[in-house]
Design a protein around this motif. Structure first.
Motif, short mmCIF file in Angstrom:
data_model
loop_
_atom_site.label_atom_id
_atom_site.label_comp_id
_atom_site.label_asym_id
_atom_site.label_seq_id
_atom_site.Cartn_x
_atom_site.Cartn_y
_atom_site.Cartn_z
N LEU A 114 -25.78 -5.40 -7.99
CA LEU A 114 -26.16 -5.89 -9.47
C LEU A 114 -24.93 -7.04 -9.97
O LEU A 114 -25.21 -7.67 -10.66
CB LEU A 114 -26.28 -4.98 -10.72
CG LEU A 114 -27.37 -4.12 -10.62
CD1 LEU A 114 -27.81 -3.35 -9.50
CD2 LEU A 114 -27.83 -3.56 -11.92
N LEU A 115 -23.97 -6.76 -9.33
CA LEU A 115 -22.49 -7.78 -9.71
C LEU A 115 -21.55 -7.85 -8.38
O LEU A 115 -21.34 -6.84 -7.64
CB LEU A 115 -21.78 -7.27 -10.85
CG LEU A 115 -20.44 -7.54 -10.88
CD1 LEU A 115 -20.59 -9.12 -11.58
CD2 LEU A 115 -19.74 -6.91 -12.10
N ASN A 143 -25.89 -11.10 -11.09
CA ASN A 143 -24.41 -11.41 -11.70
C ASN A 143 -23.39 -11.61 -10.75
O ASN A 143 -23.27 -11.07 -9.77
CB ASN A 143 -24.11 -10.23 -12.73
CG ASN A 143 -25.02 -9.64 -13.35
OD1 ASN A 143 -25.25 -10.72 -14.62
ND2 ASN A 143 -25.80 -8.97 -13.46
N PHE A 144 -22.50 -12.42 -11.13
CA PHE A 144 -21.34 -13.06 -10.34
C PHE A 144 -20.12 -13.31 -11.22
O PHE A 144 -20.42 -13.70 -12.22
CB PHE A 144 -21.73 -14.25 -9.44
CG PHE A 144 -20.51 -14.70 -8.90
CD1 PHE A 144 -19.76 -14.09 -7.73
CD2 PHE A 144 -19.88 -15.99 -9.13
CE1 PHE A 144 -18.88 -14.54 -7.18
CE2 PHE A 144 -18.66 -16.59 -8.63
CZ PHE A 144 -18.21 -15.75 -7.45
N TRP A 145 -18.90 -12.71 -10.86
CA TRP A 145 -17.82 -12.93 -11.58
C TRP A 145 -16.70 -13.70 -10.70
O TRP A 145 -16.46 -13.21 -9.57
CB TRP A 145 -16.97 -11.95 -12.27
CG TRP A 145 -17.90 -11.00 -13.07
CD1 TRP A 145 -18.92 -11.47 -13.84
CD2 TRP A 145 -17.29 -9.83 -13.80
NE1 TRP A 145 -19.30 -10.38 -14.87
CE2 TRP A 145 -18.33 -9.47 -14.76
CE3 TRP A 145 -16.54 -8.93 -13.47
CZ2 TRP A 145 -18.24 -8.46 -15.33
CZ3 TRP A 145 -16.38 -7.63 -14.32
CH2 TRP A 145 -17.37 -7.50 -15.18
N LEU A 146 -16.05 -14.84 -11.36
CA LEU A 146 -14.91 -15.44 -10.41
C LEU A 146 -13.67 -15.35 -11.08
O LEU A 146 -13.65 -15.53 -12.45
CB LEU A 146 -15.24 -16.90 -10.37
CG LEU A 146 -14.05 -17.65 -9.47
CD1 LEU A 146 -14.41 -17.35 -7.88
CD2 LEU A 146 -14.45 -19.13 -9.41
N VAL A 147 -12.63 -14.62 -10.67
CA VAL A 147 -11.46 -14.18 -11.27
C VAL A 147 -10.45 -15.27 -10.79
O VAL A 147 -10.39 -15.35 -9.58
CB VAL A 147 -11.09 -12.83 -10.88
CG1 VAL A 147 -9.68 -12.46 -11.54
CG2 VAL A 147 -12.40 -12.06 -11.32
N TYR A 161 -21.03 -15.27 -14.60
CA TYR A 161 -22.31 -16.02 -14.41
C TYR A 161 -23.28 -15.10 -14.28
O TYR A 161 -23.17 -14.01 -13.63
CB TYR A 161 -21.94 -16.86 -13.02
CG TYR A 161 -20.88 -17.57 -12.87
CD1 TYR A 161 -21.15 -18.89 -13.02
CD2 TYR A 161 -19.41 -17.27 -12.62
CE1 TYR A 161 -19.96 -20.06 -13.00
CE2 TYR A 161 -18.64 -18.30 -12.14
CZ TYR A 161 -19.03 -19.51 -12.57
OH TYR A 161 -17.71 -20.47 -12.40
N GLU A 162 -24.74 -15.80 -14.46
CA GLU A 162 -25.74 -14.97 -14.42
C GLU A 162 -26.79 -15.71 -13.78
O GLU A 162 -26.77 -17.04 -13.76
CB GLU A 162 -26.48 -14.56 -15.80
CG GLU A 162 -25.95 -13.45 -16.56
CD GLU A 162 -26.51 -13.21 -17.89
OE1 GLU A 162 -27.73 -12.90 -17.95
OE2 GLU A 162 -25.88 -13.07 -19.01
N GLY A 183 -22.42 -7.95 -21.97
CA GLY A 183 -23.43 -6.85 -21.88
C GLY A 183 -24.27 -6.72 -20.60
O GLY A 183 -25.11 -5.71 -20.62
N VAL A 184 -23.93 -7.70 -19.53
CA VAL A 184 -24.51 -7.25 -18.25
C VAL A 184 -23.49 -7.25 -17.26
O VAL A 184 -22.37 -7.66 -17.27
CB VAL A 184 -25.72 -8.55 -17.89
CG1 VAL A 184 -26.65 -8.52 -18.65
CG2 VAL A 184 -24.80 -9.96 -18.05
N PRO A 185 -23.91 -6.53 -16.08
CA PRO A 185 -24.98 -5.72 -15.99
C PRO A 185 -25.18 -4.38 -16.78
O PRO A 185 -26.27 -3.78 -16.69
CB PRO A 185 -25.10 -5.29 -14.57
CG PRO A 185 -23.57 -5.06 -14.25
CD PRO A 185 -22.70 -6.32 -15.04
#
Length: 200
Positions: A114-115, A143-147, A161-162, A183-185
């Motif tokens: 999911l992420l 869902n994707f996160w870039l750190v 990002y969604e 609020g996601v996932p």
């Protein structure tokens, strides 16, 4: 005593097949370095990571695990099969709990994720920012996160990002500097200040 002649096959590195490697090769080739990824049929070897990279993974995994519902699990550095020629290893993933089948598990399928989270490293910056997000989106990971690090104090920044189901591309929904609140996932509220990182 005579020296052994050098041959093209005397290298300890595997010779790639003409059409590139597949997911089956990745999990059966002997002696690959830890955290080897498969991108577009090519093996990608990971360089030693910065301390920021390791601590940021710990911070996110801890924060995600503390708030994840029972049906989801946060895991670090596990392979995700996107297709037969692409098996990246996100730094952090949130997966369906029923996909965790036992301690011998070596990979997840994209449908179970999911992420996906990538913490940018100098040696993999182009892959983390460009290549992998496009592949995660094409595989339907929602869902994707870039750190990354920012500012003179190198504080963490998380871009969230969604997936747009129409364009099959990620849309930026937030840039977080001190608190990662989304609020996601699922509902998430993680302290991502430099102080929180230093306390690990």
């Amino acid at each position: 005593m005579t020296a052994e002649p050098f041959t093209a096959h005397s290298s300890r590195w595997p010779v790639p097949p003409q059409d590139g490697y597949t997911v089956d090769d990745l999990f059966t080739l002997p002696d690959l370095p830890p955290h080897t990824e498969l991108l577009d049929g090519s093996l990608v070897f990971v360089s030693p990571q910065r301390f920021f990279h390791s601590c940021m993974i710990d911070l996110l995994v801890s924060g995600l695990r503390s708030s994840a519902p029972r049906e989801l699990k946060a895991v670090r550095e596990m392979s995700v099969v996107l297709d037969r020629r692409n098996v990246p290893e996100p730094d952090v993933s949130v997966v369906r709990s029923d996909a965790v089948t036992g301690p011998g598990l070596t990979r997840f399928q994209a449908a179970d994720v999911l992420l996906a989270v990538e913490v940018v490293s100098p040696d993999s910056e182009a892959r983390d920012r460009d290549t992998k997000p496009g592949k995660y989106a094409s595989a339907g990971i929602p869902n994707f996160w870039l750190v990354d690090m920012a500012g003179t104090d190198n504080h963490p920044v998380v871009r969230v990002y969604e997936l747009d189901p129409v364009s099959k591309a990620y849309a930026l929904t937030g840039i977080h500097h001190d608190r990662l609140k989304t609020g996601v996932p699922f509902p998430i509220d993680i302290d991502i200040t430099r102080e929180a990182l230093d306390e690990l």
